[in-house]
Design a protein around this motif. Structure first.
Motif, PDB file in Angstrom:
ATOM      1  N   UNK A 242      65.602 -27.571  54.372  1.00 27.10           N
ATOM      2  CA  UNK A 242      65.783 -28.702  53.701  1.00 27.10           C
ATOM      3  C   UNK A 242      64.400 -30.441  53.838  1.00 27.10           C
ATOM      4  N   UNK A 243      63.659 -29.705  55.163  1.00 24.35           N
ATOM      5  CA  UNK A 243      63.095 -31.016  54.983  1.00 24.35           C
ATOM      6  C   UNK A 243      61.525 -30.628  55.060  1.00 24.35           C
ATOM      7  N   UNK A 244      61.178 -29.688  54.709  1.00 25.66           N
ATOM      8  CA  UNK A 244      60.177 -29.132  53.987  1.00 25.66           C
ATOM      9  C   UNK A 244      59.353 -29.909  52.743  1.00 25.66           C
ATOM     10  N   UNK A 245      57.747 -30.564  52.690  1.00 29.11           N
ATOM     11  CA  UNK A 245      57.243 -31.148  52.107  1.00 29.11           C
ATOM     12  C   UNK A 245      56.773 -30.781  51.197  1.00 29.11           C
ATOM     13  N   UNK A 246      56.976 -30.184  49.548  1.00 27.73           N
ATOM     14  CA  UNK A 246      56.868 -29.680  49.046  1.00 27.73           C
ATOM     15  C   UNK A 246      55.934 -30.190  48.120  1.00 27.73           C
TER      16      UNK A 246
END
Length: 181
Positions: free
Chosen positions: A55-59
């Protein structure tokens, strides 16, 4: 109240069963926390990661497809058995790999997260005649778990690249054989 003992005599209305003890609510919570600690420890992971790494990954446009594949694998919907993440330093490979492992753990699956240079060291130490844990033991452990994450593949190659590649092939081969069974 347990008075920090972790155990209470069960109640049925106003009646107390003095012949038995059961974990109190704080004792149950402590057992759950300890079970989670052991689960992360067996997986080779830290518990201090954010609540959900995926959820914290920067897509962004450059990594959207990789992120989708990572989510599919993490949530158990991947149409593939293996996922290889490659790219330059700082692109989020470890972040995604740890996020996949973290999701597997929250789904109750067994995981082994391995930093490959460290794993190669364990395998080398296991070859000593007095070693308590042999390479076959390590390979068997990796074949038994639901997910193996091999992080930093390529960083382990020093002067003996052939040996390291042979170990990687043994790990991947044992996983593949375990899946086919």
């Amino acid at each position: 109240a347990c008075n920090d003992a972790g155990w209470v005599h069960p109640r049925d209305g106003d009646n107390i069963d003095w012949t038995r003890v059961v974990p109190c609510k704080c004792g149950q919570q402590a057992q759950e926390v300890e079970a989670r600690h052991q689960q992360y420890d067996r997986a080779g992971m830290r518990e201090d990661d954010p609540v959900d790494l995926l959820d914290t990954f920067k897509v962004n446009d450059a990594n959207r497809r990789v992120y989708a594949a990572a989510l599919a694998m993490a949530d158990g919907f991947a149409p593939f058995l293996f996922l290889t993440l490659s790219g330059g330093i700082g692109n989020g490979k470890t972040h995604l790999a740890r996020g996949i492992a973290q999701r597997f753990l929250t789904r109750g699956k067994s995981v082994r997260y391995c930093y490959v240079p460290e794993l190669m060291g364990r395998l080398r130490r296991g070859m000593a005649s007095d070693a308590q844990i042999k390479p076959d033991d390590i390979l068997a452990e990796l074949a038994r778990v639901d997910l193996v994450v091999l992080d930093d593949v390529g960083a382990q190659y020093d002067s003996d690249r052939g040996w390291a590649w042979a170990q990687m092939e043994a790990i991947i081969g044992s996983r593949y054989d375990a899946i086919l069974r």
